[in-house]
Design an enzyme around this catalytic site. Structure first.
Site, PDB file in Angstrom:
ATOM      1  N   GLU A  18       0.849  -1.195   0.000  1.00  0.00           N
ATOM      2  CA  GLU A  18       0.000   0.000   0.000  1.00  0.00           C
ATOM      3  C   GLU A  18       0.880   1.238   0.000  1.00  0.00           C
ATOM      4  O   GLU A  18       1.914   1.287   0.663  1.00  0.00           O
ATOM      5  CB  GLU A  18      -0.891  -0.003   1.243  1.00  0.00           C
ATOM      6  CG  GLU A  18      -1.825   1.195   1.371  1.00  0.00           C
ATOM      7  CD  GLU A  18      -2.692   1.100   2.597  1.00  0.00           C
ATOM      8  OE1 GLU A  18      -3.561   0.209   2.629  1.00  0.00           O
ATOM      9  OE2 GLU A  18      -2.498   1.907   3.543  1.00  0.00           O
ATOM     10  N   THR A  49      -4.082   4.724  -1.121  1.00  0.00           N
ATOM     11  CA  THR A  49      -5.009   5.250  -0.119  1.00  0.00           C
ATOM     12  C   THR A  49      -5.694   6.514  -0.618  1.00  0.00           C
ATOM     13  O   THR A  49      -5.231   7.177  -1.544  1.00  0.00           O
ATOM     14  CB  THR A  49      -4.289   5.567   1.203  1.00  0.00           C
ATOM     15  OG1 THR A  49      -3.349   6.622   0.992  1.00  0.00           O
ATOM     16  CG2 THR A  49      -3.567   4.349   1.743  1.00  0.00           C
ATOM     17  N   HIS A 183     -12.688  -3.794  15.152  1.00  0.00           N
ATOM     18  CA  HIS A 183     -12.739  -2.387  14.764  1.00  0.00           C
ATOM     19  C   HIS A 183     -12.910  -1.530  16.016  1.00  0.00           C
ATOM     20  O   HIS A 183     -13.564  -1.941  16.980  1.00  0.00           O
ATOM     21  CB  HIS A 183     -13.909  -2.150  13.805  1.00  0.00           C
ATOM     22  CG  HIS A 183     -13.912  -0.789  13.175  1.00  0.00           C
ATOM     23  ND1 HIS A 183     -14.403   0.329  13.812  1.00  0.00           N
ATOM     24  CD2 HIS A 183     -13.465  -0.368  11.955  1.00  0.00           C
ATOM     25  CE1 HIS A 183     -14.280   1.378  13.015  1.00  0.00           C
ATOM     26  NE2 HIS A 183     -13.702   0.983  11.889  1.00  0.00           N
TER      27      HIS A 183
END
Length: 317
Positions: A18, A49, A183
């Site tokens: 990424e 991103t 999360h």
């Protein structure tokens, strides 16, 4: 090529990473300089991103304030197109809910489809700086599940304007995020898994985990996913520690634990150079174990820097 096809056709663990878009005003060459050292390892895809629009207050001479829109890292869609053209590698743009209306999302999907970009990672995104919790854009998707549904509709030729006829169907492969340590907004892992299953049922074909430093957490998470019927590929996210500061900031930012053994080694280091060596060594051991476990892809969060990831890849690929 779709990410799910990369995985299904592979006979070994794949490599991906990424990147962050360059800061506003920077040349794309600076981005290529960080990517070039990693291309020798034949990444299957590169994530890009997206950073939502934010606002700052600028004071006028009369004491009042103007609300100025700012986006420090623009260009995700354009960067994905540039990567596919420059490197002939699949690029995966992050699509987020924050800052987008559904019409904005649809327009972005249309552009991606025109550019031949087959994959997206559907995310809710973070709250704006200064906000206590995430607030969706008025007329936008409230969460990643809503976003996945919108992508699924476009794949079926269903657009926001119901009067359109003879609409073209898109063919996106959609990925979603998952969290071995749950999360931050979920009350517990069990409720988080229920929501994750809904994302898969809505159309998510692969999952990418939040970074973790204890492989046992990934192993247990995958087992729990399988036990509740989540059977899509689960890609582990890897981030090598580079500085002493990160053992304090990463847990706060990403709501993760860092093993005592790793933090103890880092706390005894005299400088960041040695800390980076320890972080690299820890990640190498993580990756070797994950490969033995049959992880479909090793996905690296490079944070715009490639030196450690290159060293890790040299040791494992």
């Amino acid at each position: 090529m779709k990410i799910i096809d990369h995985i299904q056709q592979a006979d070994k663990t794949l490599f991906s990473f990424e990147i962050l878009p360059p800061l506003k005003g920077a040349d794309i060459k600076s981005l290529y300089q960080g990517i070039d050292p990693l291309m020798d390892f034949n990444p299957s895809f590169i994530d890009v991103t997206y950073h939502r629009e934010d606002f700052v207050l600028k004071k006028r001479q009369d004491g009042s304030y103007d609300r100025i829109s700012t986006r420090k890292r623009p260009g995700t869609v354009a960067i994905c197109a540039a990567l596919q053209n420059h490197y002939k590698v699949d690029a995966v743009p992050h699509l987020i809910c924050g800052g987008f209306t559904k019409e904005d999302t649809e327009n972005a999907l249309i552009e991606l489809n025109f550019l031949g970009i087959d994959n997206i990672l559907a995310l809710r995104g973070d709250a704006r700086k200064g906000d206590t919790h995430f607030e969706p854009e008025k007329g936008g998707n409230k969460n990643a599940l809503d976003l996945i549904h919108q992508v699924k509709n476009m794949n079926a030729g269903v657009y926001l304007d119901e009067e359109l006829s003879n609409t073209a169907e898109s063919n996106f492969c959609t990925g979603a995020a998952c969290y071995p340590e749950k999360h931050a907004d979920a009350p517990n892992l069990e409720s988080d898994l229920k929501y994750l299953k809904r994302k898969v049922e809505a159309g998510a074909e692969f999952l990418v985990t939040q970074m973790f430093f204890d492989n046992q957490k990934y192993i247990e998470f995958v087992e729990k996913c399988r036990s509740v019927g989540i059977n899509v590929p689960i890609i582990p996210g890897i981030k090598p520690i580079a500085t002493r500061k990160q053992i304090y900031t990463l847990p706060k930012l990403f709501h993760i634990d860092i093993p005592v053994e790793l933090t103890s080694e880092i706390e005894n280091c005299k400088d960041d150079k040695l800390i980076a060596e320890i972080g690299t060594s820890w990640a190498i051991n993580q990756c070797k174990e994950l490969m033995k476990l049959g992880a479909p892809v090793l996905h690296f969060y490079t944070m715009g820097k490639s030196e450690q990831t290159k060293k890790i890849c040299e040791a494992i690929f």
